[in-house]
Write a protein that holds these residues in place. Sequence first.
Motif, PDB file in Angstrom:
ATOM      1  N   VAL A  63      31.611  15.890  76.869  1.00 62.44           N
ATOM      2  CA  VAL A  63      30.149  15.942  76.812  1.00 62.44           C
ATOM      3  C   VAL A  63      29.780  16.958  75.737  1.00 62.44           C
ATOM      4  O   VAL A  63      30.274  18.091  75.750  1.00 62.44           O
ATOM      5  N   LEU A  64      28.922  16.554  74.814  1.00 62.38           N
ATOM      6  CA  LEU A  64      28.553  17.381  73.669  1.00 62.38           C
ATOM      7  C   LEU A  64      27.131  17.885  73.845  1.00 62.38           C
ATOM      8  O   LEU A  64      26.242  17.129  74.259  1.00 62.38           O
ATOM      9  N   ALA A  65      26.895  19.171  73.531  1.00 68.64           N
ATOM     10  CA  ALA A  65      25.547  19.757  73.562  1.00 68.64           C
ATOM     11  C   ALA A  65      25.220  20.257  72.164  1.00 68.64           C
ATOM     12  O   ALA A  65      25.928  21.109  71.631  1.00 68.64           O
ATOM     13  N   VAL A  66      24.160  19.714  71.561  1.00 66.65           N
ATOM     14  CA  VAL A  66      23.838  20.058  70.175  1.00 66.65           C
ATOM     15  C   VAL A  66      22.418  20.606  70.070  1.00 66.65           C
ATOM     16  O   VAL A  66      21.550  20.286  70.882  1.00 66.65           O
ATOM     17  N   GLN A  67      22.210  21.412  69.020  1.00 66.29           N
ATOM     18  CA  GLN A  67      20.897  21.991  68.751  1.00 66.29           C
ATOM     19  C   GLN A  67      20.790  22.334  67.275  1.00 66.29           C
ATOM     20  O   GLN A  67      21.800  22.323  66.560  1.00 66.29           O
ATOM     21  N   GLY A  68      19.574  22.641  66.839  1.00 66.65           N
ATOM     22  CA  GLY A  68      19.377  23.057  65.446  1.00 66.65           C
ATOM     23  C   GLY A  68      19.759  21.948  64.498  1.00 66.65           C
ATOM     24  O   GLY A  68      19.220  20.844  64.558  1.00 66.65           O
ATOM     25  N   ILE A  69      20.675  22.218  63.582  1.00 69.04           N
ATOM     26  CA  ILE A  69      21.171  21.180  62.680  1.00 69.04           C
ATOM     27  C   ILE A  69      22.535  20.703  63.165  1.00 69.04           C
ATOM     28  O   ILE A  69      23.374  21.483  63.614  1.00 69.04           O
ATOM     29  N   CYS A  70      22.722  19.409  63.079  1.00 65.59           N
ATOM     30  CA  CYS A  70      23.981  18.769  63.462  1.00 65.59           C
ATOM     31  C   CYS A  70      24.325  17.807  62.331  1.00 65.59           C
ATOM     32  O   CYS A  70      23.923  16.643  62.352  1.00 65.59           O
ATOM     33  N   PHE A  71      25.031  18.328  61.346  1.00 60.18           N
ATOM     34  CA  PHE A  71      25.292  17.563  60.131  1.00 60.18           C
ATOM     35  C   PHE A  71      26.737  17.065  60.092  1.00 60.18           C
ATOM     36  O   PHE A  71      27.632  17.632  60.703  1.00 60.18           O
ATOM     37  N   ASP A 111      14.930  11.988  68.364  1.00 53.90           N
ATOM     38  CA  ASP A 111      14.432  10.707  68.881  1.00 53.90           C
ATOM     39  C   ASP A 111      15.118   9.537  68.182  1.00 53.90           C
ATOM     40  O   ASP A 111      15.490   8.550  68.826  1.00 53.90           O
ATOM     41  N   GLU A 112      15.293   9.638  66.858  1.00 55.27           N
ATOM     42  CA  GLU A 112      15.997   8.593  66.131  1.00 55.27           C
ATOM     43  C   GLU A 112      17.465   8.550  66.546  1.00 55.27           C
ATOM     44  O   GLU A 112      18.047   7.468  66.696  1.00 55.27           O
ATOM     45  N   ALA A 113      18.060   9.715  66.767  1.00 56.45           N
ATOM     46  CA  ALA A 113      19.459   9.759  67.210  1.00 56.45           C
ATOM     47  C   ALA A 113      19.622   9.065  68.560  1.00 56.45           C
ATOM     48  O   ALA A 113      20.616   8.360  68.785  1.00 56.45           O
ATOM     49  N   ARG A 114      18.647   9.244  69.431  1.00 55.34           N
ATOM     50  CA  ARG A 114      18.715   8.547  70.725  1.00 55.34           C
ATOM     51  C   ARG A 114      18.521   7.049  70.547  1.00 55.34           C
ATOM     52  O   ARG A 114      19.208   6.251  71.189  1.00 55.34           O
ATOM     53  N   ARG A 115      17.609   6.659  69.671  1.00 55.39           N
ATOM     54  CA  ARG A 115      17.415   5.229  69.415  1.00 55.39           C
ATOM     55  C   ARG A 115      18.682   4.595  68.873  1.00 55.39           C
ATOM     56  O   ARG A 115      19.018   3.449  69.210  1.00 55.39           O
ATOM     57  N   LEU A 116      19.422   5.339  68.058  1.00 53.96           N
ATOM     58  CA  LEU A 116      20.654   4.831  67.469  1.00 53.96           C
ATOM     59  C   LEU A 116      21.819   4.811  68.451  1.00 53.96           C
ATOM     60  O   LEU A 116      22.846   4.184  68.174  1.00 53.96           O
ATOM     61  N   GLY A 117      21.672   5.501  69.574  1.00 55.52           N
ATOM     62  CA  GLY A 117      22.759   5.576  70.540  1.00 55.52           C
ATOM     63  C   GLY A 117      23.675   6.760  70.355  1.00 55.52           C
ATOM     64  O   GLY A 117      24.659   6.904  71.077  1.00 55.52           O
ATOM     65  N   LEU A 118      23.365   7.634  69.385  1.00 55.77           N
ATOM     66  CA  LEU A 118      24.171   8.839  69.184  1.00 55.77           C
ATOM     67  C   LEU A 118      23.929   9.862  70.287  1.00 55.77           C
ATOM     68  O   LEU A 118      24.820  10.636  70.629  1.00 55.77           O
ATOM     69  N   VAL A 119      22.716   9.888  70.820  1.00 56.39           N
ATOM     70  CA  VAL A 119      22.292  10.870  71.811  1.00 56.39           C
ATOM     71  C   VAL A 119      21.837  10.129  73.059  1.00 56.39           C
ATOM     72  O   VAL A 119      21.157   9.096  72.957  1.00 56.39           O
ATOM     73  N   GLN A 120      22.213  10.643  74.220  1.00 57.09           N
ATOM     74  CA  GLN A 120      21.794  10.025  75.471  1.00 57.09           C
ATOM     75  C   GLN A 120      20.603  10.752  76.102  1.00 57.09           C
ATOM     76  O   GLN A 120      19.697  10.119  76.602  1.00 57.09           O
ATOM     77  N   ASP A 121      20.606  12.094  76.076  1.00 56.49           N
ATOM     78  CA  ASP A 121      19.536  12.871  76.698  1.00 56.49           C
ATOM     79  C   ASP A 121      18.987  13.888  75.702  1.00 56.49           C
ATOM     80  O   ASP A 121      19.754  14.507  74.955  1.00 56.49           O
ATOM     81  N   VAL A 153      24.086  15.433  74.566  1.00 56.54           N
ATOM     82  CA  VAL A 153      22.794  16.013  74.935  1.00 56.54           C
ATOM     83  C   VAL A 153      22.271  16.774  73.724  1.00 56.54           C
ATOM     84  O   VAL A 153      22.983  17.593  73.140  1.00 56.54           O
ATOM     85  N   ALA A 154      21.033  16.508  73.337  1.00 57.81           N
ATOM     86  CA  ALA A 154      20.434  17.178  72.181  1.00 57.81           C
ATOM     87  C   ALA A 154      19.208  17.964  72.603  1.00 57.81           C
ATOM     88  O   ALA A 154      18.402  17.496  73.413  1.00 57.81           O
ATOM     89  N   ALA A 155      19.069  19.153  72.038  1.00 65.27           N
ATOM     90  CA  ALA A 155      17.842  19.915  72.212  1.00 65.27           C
ATOM     91  C   ALA A 155      16.738  19.290  71.378  1.00 65.27           C
ATOM     92  O   ALA A 155      16.988  18.706  70.315  1.00 65.27           O
TER      93      ALA A 155
END
Length: 270
Positions: free
Chosen positions: A111-119, A181-191, A133-135
């Motif tokens: 399970v990955l938790a990301v914030q700020g920039i994720c490049f 929001d785009e990352a979630r639409r793409l399926g990269l992010v779940q929450d 999970v993204a902030a």
Amino acid sequence: MTPATTPVPDSDARVLVELRGHLLLIGLNRPEKRNAADARMLSELSAAYGLLDRDPELRVGVVYAVGEHFTAGLDLADIGPRVQSGTLDIVPPDGLHPWQVDGTQLSKPVVLAVQGICFTLGIELALASEIVVAAEGTRFAQLEVSRGILPFGGATTRFAKTAGWSNAMRWVLTGDEFDADEARRLGLVQDIVPNGQQLEHAIALAERVAAQAPLAVQAALQNAKLAHRGPDAAAEAQLPALLARLSASKDARIGMEAFLTRTTPQFEGR
């Protein structure tokens, strides 16, 4: 304070490792460089993944980052010359490739938790993980084409499978930034959660996974990865043997007894 915002005192490790029950917390710890990955960080991250894979008491990994940002990507001043000379070897003898683009496969979920920039490699680590999970406010970018190279941690093979061909190419071929929001639409992010709550939320999800029968979780993950990497037929052919093995396990008996008695199962991984 959580380890998402405060590094271990006096620790100069590039990657923090903490055992918490059946979880292994793995923290990128180079906040002064926005967690840009040099060879040392990649090696330490590989070692942490190796520990997660081989320790039978560990059931789920949680990857996070110290500081305001998950990662700015590669530290090209350190990594660039190694890539050009062909000497970039990031996996120590007891390690496992975090992006698993070398033929290896992690047997435990992450399970990955990301914030700020994720490049760049941050996106690819998300693609190699099971739940992200993204902030709010997290920014993503697959920047490699803007640096004259190509993604080499799995984006060219996994991004399109996750998001669809044109959705992936929109970002891989332009290097443009996109939001959570785009990352979630793409399926990269779940929450998506309020900033500062991403690690707590990721740990809660990881604990939910860790509470399930570990042999069953690992078998389901193995079969899903087989299908994701190849034809469905190979994964389907594997199902009867996996089911027979799991049905004969002690955890299967524990699960059935818990169902009949309406109690919470305490799985043992046997």
